[in-house]
Design a protein around this motif. Structure first.
Motif, PDB file in Angstrom:
ATOM      1  N   TYR A  35       0.843  -1.190   0.000  1.00 40.84           N
ATOM      2  CA  TYR A  35       0.000   0.000   0.000  1.00 40.84           C
ATOM      3  C   TYR A  35       0.884   1.248   0.000  1.00 40.84           C
ATOM      4  O   TYR A  35       1.973   1.258   0.566  1.00 40.84           O
ATOM      5  CB  TYR A  35      -0.878   0.062   1.253  1.00 40.84           C
ATOM      6  CG  TYR A  35      -2.007  -0.949   1.312  1.00 40.84           C
ATOM      7  CD1 TYR A  35      -1.781  -2.229   1.801  1.00 40.84           C
ATOM      8  CD2 TYR A  35      -3.287  -0.612   0.892  1.00 40.84           C
ATOM      9  CE1 TYR A  35      -2.825  -3.159   1.871  1.00 40.84           C
ATOM     10  CE2 TYR A  35      -4.327  -1.525   0.965  1.00 40.84           C
ATOM     11  CZ  TYR A  35      -4.084  -2.792   1.461  1.00 40.84           C
ATOM     12  OH  TYR A  35      -5.125  -3.701   1.538  1.00 40.84           O
ATOM     13  N   GLN A  37       0.635   5.169   1.344  1.00 46.25           N
ATOM     14  CA  GLN A  37      -0.148   6.065   2.185  1.00 46.25           C
ATOM     15  C   GLN A  37       0.477   7.453   2.165  1.00 46.25           C
ATOM     16  O   GLN A  37       1.527   7.689   2.774  1.00 46.25           O
ATOM     17  CB  GLN A  37      -0.242   5.549   3.616  1.00 46.25           C
ATOM     18  CG  GLN A  37      -1.162   6.403   4.489  1.00 46.25           C
ATOM     19  CD  GLN A  37      -1.242   5.926   5.922  1.00 46.25           C
ATOM     20  OE1 GLN A  37      -0.386   5.187   6.396  1.00 46.25           O
ATOM     21  NE2 GLN A  37      -2.290   6.341   6.633  1.00 46.25           N
ATOM     22  N   LEU A  39       0.571  11.350   3.213  1.00 53.03           N
ATOM     23  CA  LEU A  39       0.279  12.010   4.483  1.00 53.03           C
ATOM     24  C   LEU A  39      -1.144  12.556   4.526  1.00 53.03           C
ATOM     25  O   LEU A  39      -1.569  13.255   3.600  1.00 53.03           O
ATOM     26  CB  LEU A  39       1.280  13.146   4.707  1.00 53.03           C
ATOM     27  CG  LEU A  39       1.208  13.853   6.060  1.00 53.03           C
ATOM     28  CD1 LEU A  39       1.562  12.888   7.184  1.00 53.03           C
ATOM     29  CD2 LEU A  39       2.129  15.072   6.081  1.00 53.03           C
ATOM     30  N   GLY A  40      -1.877  12.190   5.573  1.00 59.33           N
ATOM     31  CA  GLY A  40      -3.231  12.686   5.754  1.00 59.33           C
ATOM     32  C   GLY A  40      -4.298  11.901   5.024  1.00 59.33           C
ATOM     33  O   GLY A  40      -5.475  12.270   5.042  1.00 59.33           O
ATOM     34  N   GLN A  41      -3.904  10.797   4.372  1.00 67.80           N
ATOM     35  CA  GLN A  41      -4.863   9.983   3.630  1.00 67.80           C
ATOM     36  C   GLN A  41      -4.833   8.536   4.112  1.00 67.80           C
ATOM     37  O   GLN A  41      -3.919   8.123   4.829  1.00 67.80           O
ATOM     38  CB  GLN A  41      -4.541  10.020   2.137  1.00 67.80           C
ATOM     39  CG  GLN A  41      -4.618  11.408   1.519  1.00 67.80           C
ATOM     40  CD  GLN A  41      -4.315  11.381   0.033  1.00 67.80           C
ATOM     41  OE1 GLN A  41      -4.348  10.327  -0.620  1.00 67.80           O
ATOM     42  NE2 GLN A  41      -4.032  12.541  -0.532  1.00 67.80           N
ATOM     43  N   GLY A  42      -5.841   7.777   3.696  1.00 69.91           N
ATOM     44  CA  GLY A  42      -5.840   6.355   3.979  1.00 69.91           C
ATOM     45  C   GLY A  42      -4.948   5.607   3.001  1.00 69.91           C
ATOM     46  O   GLY A  42      -4.628   6.123   1.926  1.00 69.91           O
ATOM     47  N   PRO A  43      -4.515   4.420   3.355  1.00 66.26           N
ATOM     48  CA  PRO A  43      -3.670   3.635   2.450  1.00 66.26           C
ATOM     49  C   PRO A  43      -4.398   3.291   1.158  1.00 66.26           C
ATOM     50  O   PRO A  43      -5.615   3.078   1.156  1.00 66.26           O
ATOM     51  CB  PRO A  43      -3.370   2.368   3.257  1.00 66.26           C
ATOM     52  CG  PRO A  43      -3.598   2.754   4.687  1.00 66.26           C
ATOM     53  CD  PRO A  43      -4.698   3.757   4.651  1.00 66.26           C
ATOM     54  N   VAL A  89       4.324   6.905   2.979  1.00 69.41           N
ATOM     55  CA  VAL A  89       4.658   5.700   3.735  1.00 69.41           C
ATOM     56  C   VAL A  89       4.218   4.498   2.915  1.00 69.41           C
ATOM     57  O   VAL A  89       3.090   4.467   2.391  1.00 69.41           O
ATOM     58  CB  VAL A  89       3.961   5.679   5.109  1.00 69.41           C
ATOM     59  CG1 VAL A  89       4.230   4.362   5.837  1.00 69.41           C
ATOM     60  CG2 VAL A  89       4.438   6.853   5.962  1.00 69.41           C
ATOM     61  N   LEU A  91       3.365   0.697   3.023  1.00 70.12           N
ATOM     62  CA  LEU A  91       2.957  -0.321   3.974  1.00 70.12           C
ATOM     63  C   LEU A  91       2.849  -1.672   3.292  1.00 70.12           C
ATOM     64  O   LEU A  91       2.313  -1.776   2.187  1.00 70.12           O
ATOM     65  CB  LEU A  91       1.594   0.025   4.583  1.00 70.12           C
ATOM     66  CG  LEU A  91       1.523   1.291   5.432  1.00 70.12           C
ATOM     67  CD1 LEU A  91       0.077   1.682   5.681  1.00 70.12           C
ATOM     68  CD2 LEU A  91       2.244   1.097   6.753  1.00 70.12           C
TER      69      LEU A  91
END
Lengths: 113, 112
Positions: A35, A37, A39-43, A89, A91
């Protein structure tokens, strides 16, 4: 039971450079996910593997992103060349085949300058 | 379209009090699963609670419980006796047609 392992935890690169992330899933989990991600959002799902085969890579920017899971266990995600907007990020998650519950690793935080 | 919506970007709660985080989803599937994940500053996504859509009984895990309203497509998370360690970003997610779809997240602040 060991969880999902990821490395490195942090990476800083300059745009147009390449970078690779590694993931080792929970033992016995044949399904592996990457995934992104921001910043400030969902994956957002990039790619899903079942053993060493790709199940879904419809959201993977294939001109710069690639992923492999050659032996059906650990996986590598590569970005080449990186762009500023790839800062995020990354994941990794894993699950038993067909199971809905995914377990996540600690993530790799990428900063592209 | 399969979407998950969290309308509260930020919430705050006093330590030891109760807080409820909202989530709505949209799917035409009859078989799906709902999750709440917690993401502290370390960025590790931790499973808090899950709910099978076919079950009417609301799931509970210690201080965490859900209010699942299937007809309204609503799935809220209630945290009782809030602790400082509950401070994190909370994501609602729905597993449908083989994919896990996340909401935008709600940042929870716990005040001592």
């Amino acid at each position: 039971e060991a969880g999902v392992a990821q490395s490195p935890r942090y990476k800083i690169i300059e745009k147009r450079q390449s970078v690779a992330f590694w993931c080792n899933p929970i033992s016995g989990h044949a399904t592996l996910y990457w995934y992104q991600q921001i910043l400030g959002q969902g994956p957002k799902l990039l790619i899903q593997f079942q053993n060493n085969g790709v199940v879904d890579d419809s959201q993977l920017p294939k001109d710069r992103f690639s992923a492999e899971r050659l032996k059906g266990v650990d996986s590598t995600l590569k970005i080449q060349p990186a762009k500023l907007e790839d800062s995020a990020v990354y994941l990794c998650a894993s699950s038993f085949p067909g199971q809905e519950t995914q377990y996540f690793g600690p993530g790799t935080r990428l900063l592209v300058l | 379209a399969q979407t998950v919506t969290q309308s509260q970007p930020e919430m705050s709660v006093q330590e030891a009090e109760t807080v409820t985080l909202s989530c709505t989803y949209d799917t035409s599937e009859s078989d799906y699963y709902l999750f709440w994940y917690k993401q502290p500053p370390s960025r590790q996504m931790i499973l808090v609670i899950r709910q099978e859509a076919y079950k009417q009984q609301n799931a509970t895990e210690n201080r965490f419980s859900v209010n699942f309203q299937k007809a309204a497509k609503s799935f809220s998370l209630k945290i009782s006796d809030s602790q400082l360690g509950d401070a994190a970003m909370y994501f609602c997610a729905c597993y449908m047609t083989g994919k896990l779809i996340f909401g935008q997240g709600t940042t929870l602040q716990v005040k001592p």
